[in-house]
Design a protein around this motif. Structure first.
Motif, mmCIF file in Angstrom:
data_model
loop_
_atom_site.group_PDB
_atom_site.id
_atom_site.type_symbol
_atom_site.label_atom_id
_atom_site.label_comp_id
_atom_site.label_asym_id
_atom_site.label_seq_id
_atom_site.Cartn_x
_atom_site.Cartn_y
_atom_site.Cartn_z
ATOM 1 N N GLY A 103 0.802 -1.220 0.000
ATOM 2 C CA GLY A 103 0.000 0.000 0.000
ATOM 3 C C GLY A 103 0.830 1.261 0.000
ATOM 4 O O GLY A 103 0.388 2.307 -0.495
ATOM 5 N N THR A 104 2.037 1.190 0.560
ATOM 6 C CA THR A 104 2.899 2.372 0.644
ATOM 7 C C THR A 104 4.341 1.990 0.338
ATOM 8 O O THR A 104 4.746 0.832 0.481
ATOM 9 C CB THR A 104 2.856 2.983 2.060
ATOM 10 O OG1 THR A 104 3.299 1.995 3.017
ATOM 11 C CG2 THR A 104 1.449 3.436 2.419
ATOM 12 N N GLY A 105 5.114 2.990 -0.054
ATOM 13 C CA GLY A 105 6.555 2.820 -0.245
ATOM 14 C C GLY A 105 6.943 1.776 -1.266
ATOM 15 O O GLY A 105 7.977 1.116 -1.125
ATOM 16 N N VAL A 106 6.152 1.615 -2.313
ATOM 17 C CA VAL A 106 6.425 0.586 -3.313
ATOM 18 C C VAL A 106 7.440 1.094 -4.336
ATOM 19 O O VAL A 106 7.279 2.170 -4.908
ATOM 20 C CB VAL A 106 5.130 0.158 -4.037
ATOM 21 C CG1 VAL A 106 5.441 -0.890 -5.107
ATOM 22 C CG2 VAL A 106 4.114 -0.378 -3.037
ATOM 23 N N GLN A 107 8.494 0.318 -4.535
ATOM 24 C CA GLN A 107 9.479 0.588 -5.575
ATOM 25 C C GLN A 107 9.307 -0.469 -6.668
ATOM 26 O O GLN A 107 8.973 -1.622 -6.374
ATOM 27 C CB GLN A 107 10.897 0.519 -5.010
ATOM 28 C CG GLN A 107 11.162 1.464 -3.850
ATOM 29 C CD GLN A 107 11.196 2.910 -4.285
ATOM 30 O OE1 GLN A 107 11.710 3.237 -5.353
ATOM 31 N NE2 GLN A 107 10.627 3.790 -3.465
ATOM 32 N N SER A 108 9.535 -0.092 -7.911
ATOM 33 C CA SER A 108 9.324 -1.052 -8.993
ATOM 34 C C SER A 108 10.450 -1.000 -10.016
ATOM 35 O O SER A 108 11.089 0.038 -10.216
ATOM 36 C CB SER A 108 7.985 -0.805 -9.687
ATOM 37 O OG SER A 108 7.973 0.458 -10.320
ATOM 38 N N ILE A 109 10.683 -2.141 -10.632
ATOM 39 C CA ILE A 109 11.678 -2.293 -11.692
ATOM 40 C C ILE A 109 11.029 -3.130 -12.790
ATOM 41 O O ILE A 109 10.456 -4.187 -12.508
ATOM 42 C CB ILE A 109 12.945 -3.008 -11.186
ATOM 43 C CG1 ILE A 109 13.556 -2.268 -10.000
ATOM 44 C CG2 ILE A 109 13.969 -3.173 -12.304
ATOM 45 C CD1 ILE A 109 14.630 -3.059 -9.277
ATOM 46 N N THR A 110 11.104 -2.681 -14.024
ATOM 47 C CA THR A 110 10.531 -3.434 -15.134
ATOM 48 C C THR A 110 11.643 -4.028 -15.987
ATOM 49 O O THR A 110 12.573 -3.324 -16.392
ATOM 50 C CB THR A 110 9.634 -2.538 -16.007
ATOM 51 O OG1 THR A 110 8.564 -2.025 -15.201
ATOM 52 C CG2 THR A 110 9.042 -3.333 -17.163
ATOM 53 N N LEU A 111 11.540 -5.336 -16.224
ATOM 54 C CA LEU A 111 12.543 -6.053 -17.000
ATOM 55 C C LEU A 111 11.866 -6.789 -18.152
ATOM 56 O O LEU A 111 10.647 -6.973 -18.160
ATOM 57 C CB LEU A 111 13.284 -7.055 -16.110
ATOM 58 C CG LEU A 111 14.005 -6.472 -14.887
ATOM 59 C CD1 LEU A 111 14.464 -7.593 -13.974
ATOM 60 C CD2 LEU A 111 15.176 -5.608 -15.311
ATOM 61 N N LYS A 112 12.643 -7.234 -19.097
ATOM 62 C CA LYS A 112 12.127 -7.970 -20.250
ATOM 63 C C LYS A 112 12.712 -9.371 -20.259
ATOM 64 O O LYS A 112 13.926 -9.549 -20.377
ATOM 65 C CB LYS A 112 12.503 -7.243 -21.545
ATOM 66 C CG LYS A 112 12.058 -7.941 -22.820
ATOM 67 C CD LYS A 112 10.589 -7.745 -23.110
ATOM 68 C CE LYS A 112 10.224 -8.251 -24.497
ATOM 69 N NZ LYS A 112 8.803 -8.031 -24.821
ATOM 70 N N GLU A 113 11.848 -10.370 -20.090
ATOM 71 C CA GLU A 113 12.289 -11.755 -20.231
ATOM 72 C C GLU A 113 12.117 -12.146 -21.689
ATOM 73 O O GLU A 113 11.008 -12.203 -22.205
ATOM 74 C CB GLU A 113 11.473 -12.685 -19.328
ATOM 75 C CG GLU A 113 11.952 -14.135 -19.388
ATOM 76 C CD GLU A 113 11.172 -15.062 -18.473
ATOM 77 O OE1 GLU A 113 11.341 -14.961 -17.247
ATOM 78 O OE2 GLU A 113 10.383 -15.872 -19.003
ATOM 79 N N ARG A 114 13.209 -12.424 -22.362
ATOM 80 C CA ARG A 114 13.177 -12.664 -23.800
ATOM 81 C C ARG A 114 13.093 -14.139 -24.167
ATOM 82 O O ARG A 114 12.824 -14.479 -25.318
ATOM 83 C CB ARG A 114 14.408 -12.034 -24.458
ATOM 84 C CG ARG A 114 14.513 -10.536 -24.182
ATOM 85 C CD ARG A 114 15.687 -9.891 -24.891
ATOM 86 N NE ARG A 114 15.794 -8.485 -24.546
ATOM 87 C CZ ARG A 114 15.068 -7.513 -25.087
ATOM 88 N NH1 ARG A 114 14.177 -7.816 -26.021
ATOM 89 N NH2 ARG A 114 15.232 -6.259 -24.715
ATOM 90 N N ASP A 115 13.336 -15.006 -23.196
ATOM 91 C CA ASP A 115 13.356 -16.445 -23.453
ATOM 92 C C ASP A 115 12.770 -17.141 -22.234
ATOM 93 O O ASP A 115 13.110 -16.803 -21.097
ATOM 94 C CB ASP A 115 14.802 -16.897 -23.696
ATOM 95 C CG ASP A 115 14.922 -18.340 -24.149
ATOM 96 O OD1 ASP A 115 14.268 -19.216 -23.545
ATOM 97 O OD2 ASP A 115 15.685 -18.602 -25.099
#
Length: 308
Positions: free
Chosen positions: A71-83
């Protein structure tokens, strides 16, 4: 006194396993790739590595927070799985010592979640509870001996090598020796996938911080990395001066790094051709463990063994 995490009566008795082996069912049953599995590793006071594996390639969003419900303090990272056979992972920094973090990975078709706790500040006297295991052969999955380790509230779990047996046939890779990168990836994926409806290592790796290192079977039995390639007939078809320069060695080590939440730390120019620019996987694993403060006055009451 030793205690085992194998609690209560097990339907996987020695007799039933032996009977299944005789019938060929254990060796014939292939693993099923889970929709999404997650793990966190190399956890120190302020850093960690998040890892995720989606059965369907595509965008994977990693989120982490100290809030269980995000609900609070969320950090995010987006990656690409290619296989579908190449998981993704990301290093985290700026974490708070002695803090529990919750994380989740959302892929094209599935979400999975996990948690880990950072180590206390250096100099802090705190208890230390950890588990150790190794030697996962693919045809012996799903490793019921560790099925309740996930609920044991361990500070970390050390995967102490031989995480695969690249030199032994198994249902997903029925070869006497892995040679190609695809062979090593399939062999490692087999260990961390569901078999007979269970995935005990996935449960453990999502609930507990992981430290992992290699032994020898990640490549082949009793190899000597610093020896000349021509000294071992098993590497005669490879190229390179040393065994650690060969394609077989590099494929095995690459698959290990891909399937474990570990930093890929390497030596610089050491002036020694046997170590220069090579992997520091064993050093970094032991250093991560040593950075967790321990007081003998808070020692666990009993050692625990993980029978495999």
């Amino acid at each position: 006194m030793k205690k085992s995490f194998l609690a209560g009566p097990s339907k996987w008795s020695a007799l039933s396993v032996a009977a299944a082996l005789l019938a060929g069912s254990l060796f014939s049953a292939q693993a099923t790739i889970d929709p999404m599995t997650v793990s966190a590793g190399d956890v120190r006071q302020t850093s960690a590595v998040l890892w995720a594996h989606s059965a369907v390639p595509g965008r994977v969003c990693l989120e982490y927070s100290t809030d269980l419900i995000f609900g609070t303090g969320v950090q995010s990272i987006t990656l690409k799985e290619r296989d579908a056979l190449v998981p993704v992972k990301a290093p985290l920094s700026g974490l708070t010592p002695a803090t529990t973090y919750y994380y989740r990975a959302t892929g094209p078709e599935a979400t999975a979640s996990g948690k880990f706790s950072t180590a206390p500040e250096l100099g802090t006297l705190a208890g230390l509870h950890f588990g150790v295991s190794g030697d996962e052969r693919g045809e012996l999955a799903p490793y019921p001996s560790v099925r309740n380790a996930a609920g044991s509230n361990l500070d970390f779990f050390l995967q102490f090598g031989d995480n695969i047996y690249a030199d032994f046939p198994s249902p997903d890779v029925p070869l006497a020796q892995c040679r190609t990168l695809a062979d090593f990836r399939l062999k490692t994926n087999e260990v961390y996938s569901t078999r007979f409806g269970l995935n005990t290592l996935a449960d453990l790796r999502s609930s507990t911080a992981i430290l992992a290192t290699i032994d020898d079977h990640e490549v082949t039995d009793n190899f000597a990395g610093a020896a000349r390639r021509t000294s071992d007939p098993r590497f005669i078809d490879d190229t390179g001066l040393l065994i650690s320069d060969t394609e077989t060695f590099h494929h095995g080590l690459r698959a290990f790094h891909e399937y474990h939440p570990v930093e890929n730390v390497r030596y610089g120019d050491t002036g020694n051709y046997t170590t220069a620019h090579g992997s520091k996987i064993i050093d970094s694993t032991l250093m991560a463990a040593m950075r967790r403060p321990f007081s003998s006055t808070h020692a666990p009451s009993a050692a625990r063994s993980f029978r495999r």
